[in-house]
Structure formats: structure tokens, C-alpha cells
Design a protein around this motif. Structure first.
Motif, mmCIF file in Angstrom:
data_model
loop_
_atom_site.group_PDB
_atom_site.id
_atom_site.type_symbol
_atom_site.label_atom_id
_atom_site.label_comp_id
_atom_site.label_asym_id
_atom_site.label_seq_id
_atom_site.Cartn_x
_atom_site.Cartn_y
_atom_site.Cartn_z
ATOM 1 N N ASN A 1 -7.801 -6.294 -2.674
ATOM 2 C CA ASN A 1 -7.587 -7.132 -3.860
ATOM 3 C C ASN A 1 -8.271 -8.455 -3.523
ATOM 4 O OD1 ASN A 1 -6.691 -8.438 -6.133
ATOM 5 N ND2 ASN A 1 -4.519 -8.367 -5.602
ATOM 6 N N TRP B 1 -2.189 -8.628 -11.336
ATOM 7 C CA TRP B 1 -2.100 -8.649 -9.874
ATOM 8 C C TRP B 1 -3.471 -8.595 -9.211
ATOM 9 C CZ3 TRP B 1 -3.866 -4.354 -7.110
ATOM 10 C CH2 TRP B 1 -4.054 -3.177 -7.854
ATOM 11 N N ARG B 2 -4.488 -8.172 -9.953
ATOM 12 C CA ARG B 2 -5.846 -8.187 -9.378
ATOM 13 C C ARG B 2 -6.423 -9.577 -9.590
ATOM 14 N NH1 ARG B 2 -8.238 -4.037 -6.596
ATOM 15 N NH2 ARG B 2 -7.391 -2.024 -7.182
ATOM 16 N N ARG B 3 -6.635 -10.296 -8.530
ATOM 17 C CA ARG B 3 -7.134 -11.659 -8.640
ATOM 18 C C ARG B 3 -8.651 -11.646 -8.913
ATOM 19 N NH1 ARG B 3 -3.777 -13.822 -10.502
ATOM 20 N NH2 ARG B 3 -4.596 -15.861 -9.953
ATOM 21 N N ILE C 1 4.052 -3.539 -7.069
ATOM 22 C CA ILE C 1 3.119 -3.992 -8.117
ATOM 23 C C ILE C 1 3.615 -3.573 -9.497
ATOM 24 C CG2 ILE C 1 0.798 -3.623 -9.019
ATOM 25 C CD1 ILE C 1 -0.184 -3.570 -6.130
ATOM 26 N N TYR C 2 4.202 -2.406 -9.556
ATOM 27 C CA TYR C 2 4.681 -1.871 -10.835
ATOM 28 C C TYR C 2 6.185 -1.614 -10.740
ATOM 29 C CZ TYR C 2 -0.333 -1.024 -11.456
ATOM 30 O OH TYR C 2 -1.698 -1.172 -11.551
#
Ligand SMILES: Cc1ncc(C[n+]2csc(CCOP(=O)(O)OP(=O)(O)O)c2C)c(N)n1
Ligand SMILES: [Mg+2]
Length: 862
Positions: free
Chosen positions: A410, A556-558, A111-112
Motif C-alpha cells: 500500500n 485505505w489505499r493511500r 480493512i473490511y
């Protein structure tokens, strides 16, 4: 009785699993401690120097080693049994643990990418923690795999259950701090097991972490004795497994055995329930059979006799399972410094935050830190490039099975749109404004029932509420689905069923927590509540809005479905319950929050309520607050007009106004809220009759945020649009549902603010008549007319008789209700007048109103 005892050191871990688990745990502990302390030198390639230590030491060590221990063992179970598992970390202040584990398993770096799984990434991971421009010290929206912040303690169990509902293969491991367990929300959260359907829902695995202490005190549950604790947990309907000790070698064996057994017990519960209900998800062979409440014959709370059991026949359905849980008793700050400055730290409350506080200035603290970090033997755990050695990761799951990567955490990834009927299908027919009445929430109930029906197969819509769904007149929904209930059912009960989708528990906290967990895992929901008591979750809403605010900035958080509140049984219609039930302040509370997340709607009638609710159910990443009444109230707009009006958010009721373009009105009568709308229209009616030359514009505000400037809120109105609607210099008498100051707050920068006069609830209330509530708060029609007379320049002297009539009418009202116990007929029978030549069933369309010539009772000048 089989209360808490340290298990003998059984060996259940084959091969070198114990060693691997311990190495993984050491690595997570090392990374966590490093995050709290280190700015550079992450691998300790040189002796620690003061300048390598963060100048501000911010973080919580005490809870962290226990969390790491749990994570390591869940990893093993996930890998060995291919479990679909999420983790909710109640003591979310232990952020370093979640970050360390996510980095170790690789989900963090995916993610990062700027924090890769190597030495440079480790340096970044440690430096960024609790550091300006970095990441928060708690588990947060930024933390992979989380739906739970855990900064404000108390919500882990309800969040975990929200996640588990309708996810039949999911196990939600829920770590509960022993301090957190003292909070009200957590205490009631245990009862969530009476709402969890083993046939159709997943499972929650509570792990009560008895590290013995909070910030500065012992934790109650750690000091009540093993028997009392056992009785408490069994009394809540759980079947506890105890893992107690501080010797890692023994503890790994115990914990592995416990996790294997509880996961087997969960599978057995699922299997039994699903076999009974004829199918469903996984029920694979498990070595443990499921257990039921009560599980211990003759065992109840200390000293009491066994309570008589309800006959099985009376339960009405299968027995409720005793869900397994783990009680993990380990020292707070385990593996950290034992003594600092001559005082015990590990195993005490002193390890809650940073065990060594003066590392930069105190050489002895620096030495102890160096020794502590090296005690994990980082060179055995990470290679020369700082990558975790593969052998320590052999028990960590991969892909979406990783706790930091489970898609349920998520939820937007899994979100499916609801199949929505739309507002038109459930609209009430309105031929002319104000000639018919509806109970708005009952009408909404019809639409929600349809939503429920259309989405039954998707199993992704639930309604929560504290015992008020029927009182709030949403009964139609219950007829479609029933109310969730896993506890005993008696013949007298109605609509209770294990797989109901209306969830009622008299805990606003639990309702809120369930719904948050449900939404954040990608489903939809609706919370209906008495307006006054939604305040109980003020603080939870704060936290949720913060979560959404941060989430919205994380690509990335939908997006998830919005949290929708219906606040009904509201202040103006709680005359029978009285003062305790009268509080419209939740709106004030939420508008303090981030504007991009908050919407407030005050639909004036049934069709506008449908339009608003439909809109909210389609929205994402918001907190929508809808306030609407449940008692019969006039239908003002047909559905076409309602949809247009709601799209505008605020607009002129042309049919009620007698101003015209080309001339500014003499006065604007504005309203927001169903009851204020009635009063404004009734006042307008009086004005039209008695002062027909007075040009009155009626403005109704549905979307409260329209009042804000565009710079302050996405729904805000430009100054030009505001001035056009409300005028820049004419008096505006504004009748508002809630506390008047809010309207001033929202409009204080507008040109005409000094001409704005707001009436609303001013904390005057009691058990009285509906109209008396208005009189007590000076928002009644008579007072609004007086306000107009007082505020329109030059009108006072011309309208002295009308003003006097209004004062007299208020006095007459007071006298009348004391004599008759109900409102005057001229109030209860008042209707908006039909335009001349029209009948109530005339075809819809423009309904220009005319004054005079009506057969209704209005106050007459004497
Ligand atoms: C509702 C709430 N009240 C107070 C606090 C302040 N606080 C932070 S941590 C903590 C102690 C927590 O103890 P426990 O749950 O046992 O966690 P652990 O021992 O695992 O750190 C307190 C009181 C808080 N975070 N939330
Ligand atoms: Mg504790």
C-alpha cells in the motif's frame, strides 16, 4: 546433471509444524472453494442444499490450492525468520486464495470490518466473492497485500522487481503461472535480475508454479523435460530449487526445506554484496553461501558445449549472483474432485475454473461438492462460532509482517515527496517569442538531473526507458546517477553501474512493469519512450489505469505518485526513421480510459515542458502523458508566461494574435503540440503579412483535456469558457499533434463544432524531410493558410492570389526537396517576426507583434 528429481522425504519441520501447515492449508483451501460455491451454510452445519449454492459459479479453482500452499509456507518463513516479505501472484485469477489467506491472518477484517474473522464474516467472505455488489474474482486493488492484479497475465516478475528496487530488506515472493510464463512480458521479465543490485535492492523470489496446465492446454514449461527447464532457468541466471509431488506430507517437508534454503541464499547474497560494498542492510548469518552465475561448470543448454566465460577482469565489478528460485510442481486443482462425470479433473486443465459446474441442478455434483468441502474437515479448523482455531494460525505472522498487511503493498503509506527544484530554476531565457531555439527534452534533462541529484539520498526516484534516454536527450540525468547494470561491463561501456538509477532494457513491457511496481510501493518515476513504441504497453496501461481507478475509491489505499510518460522522438520528428516510427495514437488510446486518471499534455516549447513536467512529478494517482520534441525548436514563452499558460491549460497567444476584445476574430488558429504550434504561427505570420485586416486569434492548448466538457473530465472547460476562447461561430482551424478525429471527439458537443476543422497526422509518412511530413499530412503552414481562406466566409474570392501562392509553395517544396534533399531555406530559416522597434534581447514583457518591415523570407505574392 542435477535437474529435477523428487527430493527424498527429508524431515525438516520440527514438532507439529507439518500438521499446523497442513491444517492452515486445508483451511485456506476450504475457504477458497467455499467462496466459489457457497451463498450460505459456510460451515456446512447442515447437508448442502441446491439453493445454498451460487446461481452463477465464477472463479478459478485450479491455481488456488497451489497458491494457498505457497502462502502457508511463506507465512512460516516470515514468522520463523522475521522476514519483510510481499507477495505478487502472477495467476491473480486465483483470487479466492488471496482472500482466504488475508481473512485467515486477520488483515482482511481489519480493512473490511464488515467481514469479521468469525462465522458471519466467513459467510460474507464466501457470498461476496464474484457476486453482484461484492468483490472481483481476481486478486485486485481491493485485495489486501496486493500490487498486482494478475488478470492479464505476464507482468508479475517485472512488478515484483519494481517493488524490490531500493527496498534493501524486502523479499518479494513472485508466483509465476506456467501459462503466464509463456507470455512475452514474463519471458523478458526474467532478465530483471541483471538490474537488481544485491547491495542496495531487495530480492525477488520467483516461484514458478508448474501445475501443468493453462485453461485448456498443457503449459510449455511443464512439458519440456526437467533438464531443458533447468538449463533455461539457469540460463536466465537463476538457481532453481525443485519441489515436486502431490502427497501433502512429503510436500510440506520439501517446500519448507526449499523456502528455508532460498531465503538463506538470499540473505547470503545480500551479505556478500553488502560486505563487498561496505555496509548496508541485513546480512545475518546464513547457512548457505551465495552463488554466482554461471554455477554449473560444463553445464549449458542440452547438448551444447560450455561457452567461454568472460574474464573476471572484464566484468568491471563483482560477479552477479545467481538468485534462488523455486519450481513448484503440483497438480492443478490439487485436493479437488479427482473425477467428474467420468472424466479426470484434479491434475488436469479441467480444474482450471469450477471443477463441478452443475451443482444446483445435478444431485451428483452437489454430493461431490459436499464431500469435497468436508474432506478439509472444517470442524477441526474453525470453532463453533466460525473463528479459525488458534492452533492453525501459530505459523502465521502478525502485524505488518502479514502478507496482507505489508505496507509496501500500500505504497502510498510510505510515499515521501520528492525534493523538486521547480521549473524556474532550469528555465531557458526568452526575451521575445521565437527568437531562440532549445531542444526541449535536453532542457528537461537538466531539470530531471537536478531532481535525481536532490533525491539521491532518498533513493526513491528512477527513470526507465527502452534504451532511449540518451537518444531522447535526457543525458544529464545519466551523468548524475549512471545506468543500472549488473551484467558484465567492458572498458568500452559508459555510465553503466550497479547502482545507477536510470534503467534501460529494450523491453517496454519490463520498463512499464518495473515502474508500476516501483510506484505502487511508494516511490516516484519517469518513463521516457519513443512515441510510436509506447503502444507496446497499451494493454499494460489499461490494466494500470483500472487499478488506479479502483484504488482511488478505496480509502485505505493511500495515493501513490503518478505514472509519468515523456513521449518524444515523436511522429513529426521521425522523418529519418520513417513510417514505422510515426504513430501518435497512444493519446487516443489513453483518453478512452477513466477521465479522472488520465492527463495529456502537449507543451509547445522548452519552458512549458518544464512547467508541465514539474507539475506531473508533484501529482498523485494519475497517468500523465507528456508529448514533446527533442530537436531544436523555437522558445515561445519565458518561464513566467509558461507557468501561466500551463495553469490555464489553453489560452490565447496574445503576442501572435491581432484580434482585440470587443470584436470577434475572423478566424481562430488553434494548435496543440510543438510542431503544430510552429506551423500555426508560421501560417499566422503569412496571414498577417498578406491579409493584415484579417483578425486572427491564436490559441494554444497545452492540456488536451481542457477541450472536454467539465462534465466529462476534471480539467474540462465550461461551455462559456470554451466559447469565449474558440468563439461559438467563427471558423477554427486546429493543427493537432496526433490523429485529427480525437479533437472532434473531445469537442463534439461544443457550440462551434461544425466550424472546427482539424489538421493532424493522417497516416502519411515515410523517410523524408521534417517539413515534408507536414505537407504530406496537409498540416503545413501553406495548407493552414488555404484552410483559413476556404473557411472564413467571403474570404475566398478576396484572397485568391494568396491561395494560389500557397498551392504553388507546396508544389515548390516538393520539387525542392527532391532536388536538394532538404527543406527550403524559407522553411528552415523561418522565425516569428520581432515586433517593430524590438530586438531579440529586448527586455521581456508584452511583445505586441506588428506586421511588415521584417527582413525574413516569407512567400511573396507573385
Ligand atoms: C495475457 C492473457 N492472455 C490470456 C488470458 C486468459 N487466461 C486466463 S487464465 C489463463 C491460463 C493461465 O495459466 P497459468 O498461468 O498456468 O495459470 P494457472 O494454471 O495457475 O491457472 C489464460 C490463458 C489472460 N488472463 N491473460
Ligand atoms: Mg498453470
Amino acid at each position: 546433471m542435477p535437474a529435477e528429481t523428487a527430493e527424498p522425504a527429508r524431515r525438516v519441520l520440527p514438532g507439529d509444524q507439518a500438521r499446523t501447515l497442513n491444517a492452515y492449508w486445508r483451511a485456506a483451501n476450504y475457504l477458497a472453494a467455499g467462496q466459489i460455491y457457497l451463498m450460505t451454510n459456510p460451515l456446512l452445519k447442515e447437508p448442502l442444499r441446491p439453493e445454498q449454492i451460487k446461481p452463477r459459479l465464477l472463479g478459478h479453482w485450479g491455481t488456488t490450492p497451489g497458491l494457498n500452499f505457497i502462502w502457508a509456507h511463506l507465512n512460516r518463513a516470515i514468522s520463523m525468520q522475521d522476514l519483510d516479505m510481499m507477495i505478487v501472484i502472477g495467476p491473480g485469477h486465483g483470487g479466492p486464495a488471496a482472500l482466504a489467506n488475508s481473512w485467515l491472518e486477520g488483515s482482511y477484517s481489519e480493512i473490511y470490518p464488515s467481514v469479521p474473522r468469525d462465522g458471519t464474516g466467513m459467510a460474507a467472505l464466501m457470498r461476496q466473492f464474484s457476486f453482484p455488489g461484492g468483490v472481483p474474482s481476481h486478486v485486485a486493488a481491493e485485495t489486501p497485500g496486493s500490487i498486482h492484479e494478475g488478470g492479464e497475465l505476464g507482468y508479475s516478475l517485472s512488478h515484483a522487481h519494481g517493488a524490490a528496487f531500493d527496498n534493501p530488506d524486502l523479499i518479494v515472493a513472485c508466483v509465476i503461472g506456467d501459462g503466464e510464463a509463456e507470455t512475452g512480458p514474463l519471458a523478458t521479465g526474467w532478465h530483471s535480475n541483471k538490474f537488481l543490485d544485491p547491495a542496495r535492492d531487495g530480492a525477488v523470489l520467483p516461484i514458478l508454479h508448474l501445475n501443468g496446465y493453462k485453461i485448456a492446454n498443457p503449459a510449455v514449461l511443464a512439458r519440456i523435460g526437467a533438464g531443458e527447464l533447468d538449463s533455461l532457468l539457469r540460463g536466465y541466471g537463476y538457481r532453481p530449487w525443485y519441489v515436486t509431488g502431490d502427497d501433502p506430507a512429503v510436500m510440506h517437508e520439501q517446500m519448507a526445506a526449499a523456502v528455508d534454503e532460498v531465503t538463506a541464499a538470499i540473505r547470503a547474497i545480500w551479505r556478500d554484496a553488502r560486505a563487498e560494498s561496505g555496509g548496508g542492510a541485513d546480512g545475518s548469518a546464513a547457512p548457505v553461501s551465495s552463488d554466482f552465475v554461471p554455477v554449473l561448470p560444463g553445464q549449458t543448454a542440452a547438448g551444447s558445449a560450455t561457452a567461454p566465460e568472460m574474464p573476471a577482469a572484464a566484468r568491471g565489478h563483482r560477479q552477479r549472483p545467481a538468485w534462488p528460485m523455486i519450481v513448484l510442481r503440483t497438480p492443478k486443482g490439487w485436493t479437488g474432485p479427482a473425477m467428474v462425470d467420468g472424466l479426470p479433473v484434479a491434475g488436469t486443465w479441467r480444474s482450471h475454473q469450477v471443477p463441478l459446474a452443475e451443482v444446483r441442478t445435478n444431485p451428483e455434483h452437489l454430493r461431490q461438492l459436499d464431500e469435497w468441502l468436508r474432506s478439509y474437515r472444517p470442524d477441526e479448523l474453525f470453532d463453533a462460532a466460525g473463528r479459525p482455531r488458534p492452533e492453525i494460525l501459530t505459523l502465521a505472522p502478525s502485524g505488518n509482517r502479514r502478507l496482507g498487511a505489508n505496507p509496501h503493498a500500500n505504497g502510498g503509506l510510505l510515499l515521501r515527496d520528492l525534493d523538486l527544484p521547480g521549473a524556474r530554476e532550469h528555465a531557458v531565457g526568452v526575451r521575445a517569442p521565437g527568437q531562440t531555439t532549445s531542444e526541449p527534452t535536453r532542457v528537461l534533462g537538466g531539470m530531471l538531473a537536478d531532481v535525481m541529484r536532490r533525491n539521491l539520498d532518498q533513493r526513491n526516484f528512477r527513470i526507465v526507458g527502452p534504451d532511449e534516454t540518451e537518444s531522447n536527450r535526457l543525458h544529464a540525468v545519466i551523468e548524475v546517477t549512471g545506468k543500472t547494470w549488473e551484467a558484465d561491463i567492458l572498458p568500452v561501456d559508459e555510465n553503466l553501474t550497479p547502482d545507477g538509477r536510470v534503467m534501460e532494457i529494450l523491453s517496454e513491457h519490463t520498463c512499464q512493469g518495473w515502474l508500476e511496481g516501483y510506484l505502487l510501493t511508494g516511490r516516484h518515476g519517469f518513463f521516457s519512450c519513443y512515441e510510436a513504441f509506447i503502444h507496446i504497453v497499451d494493454s499494460m496501461v489499461n490494466q494500470y489505469v483500472k487499478w488506479l481507478k479502483v484504488s482511488r475509491r478505496l480509502p485505505w489505499r493511500r495515493p501513490v505518485a503518478s505514472l509519468n510518460y515523456l513521449l518524444t522522438s515523436h511522429v513529426w520528428r521521425q522523418d529519418h526513421n520513417g513510417f514505422s516510427h510515426q504513430d501518435p495514437g497512444f493519446i487516443d488510446h489513453v483518453v478512452n480510459k477513466k477521465a479522472e486518471v488520465i492527463r495529456v499534455y502537449l507543451p509547445p516549447d522548452a519552458n512549458t515542458l518544464l512547467a508541465v513536467a514539474d507539475h506531473c512529478l508533484r501529482s498523485r494517482n494519475l497517468v500523465n502523458v507528456i508529448v514533446a520534441g527533442k530537436t531544436p525548436s523555437p522558445d515561445w514563452l519565458d518561464i513566467d508566461a509558461a507557468l501561466v499558460h500551463c495553469a490555464r491549460g489553453a489560452g490565447i497567444f496574445e503576442w501572435a494574435s491581432n484580434d482585440s476584445d470587443g470584436v470577434e476574430p475572423d478566424v481562430v488558429l488553434a494548435c496543440a503540440g510543438d510542431v503544430p504550434t510552429i506551423e500555426v504561427l508560421a501560417a499566422t505570420d503569412i496571414l498577417h503579412q498578406h491579409l493584415p485586416d484579417l483578425a486572427v486569434r491564436v490559441v494554444n492548448v497545452v492540456d488536451l483535456m481542457r477541450l472536454q466538457p467539465v462534465s466529462e473530465h476534471p480539467h474540462g472547460m465550461s461551455d462559456a469558457a470554451y466559447d469565449a476562447l474558440f468563439t461559438a461561430d467563427r471558423p477554427v482551424i486546429f493543427a493537432y499533434h496526433g490523429y485529427p478525429t480525437l479533437i472532434h471527439r473531445l469537442t463534439y458537443r461544443r457550440a462551434g463544432h461544425e466550424h472546427l476543422h482539424v489538421r493532424g497526422y493522417k497516416e502519411e509518412g515515410t523517410t523524408t524531410t521534417p517539413f515534408d511530413m507536414l505537407v504530406l499530412n496537409d498540416m503545413d503552414r501553406f495548407h493552414l493558410v488555404m484552410d483559413v481562406i476556404d473557411r472564413v466566409p467571403g474570404l475566398g474570392a478576396r484572397a485568391a492570389r494568396l491561395r494560389q501562392l500557397m498551392t504553388d509553395s507546396r508544389a515548390r517544396h516538393t520539387e525542392w526537396i527532391r532536388a536538394h534533399g532538404e527543406d527550403m531555406p524559407e522553411i528552415t530559416k523561418w522565425k516569428w517576426p520581432l515586433a517593430a522597434g524590438r530586438s531579440a534581447d529586448a527586455p521581456p514583457g508584452a511583445a505586441p507583434r506588428e506586421t511588415g518591415g521584417r527582413a525574413i523570407h516569407v512567400p511573396r505574392l507573385r
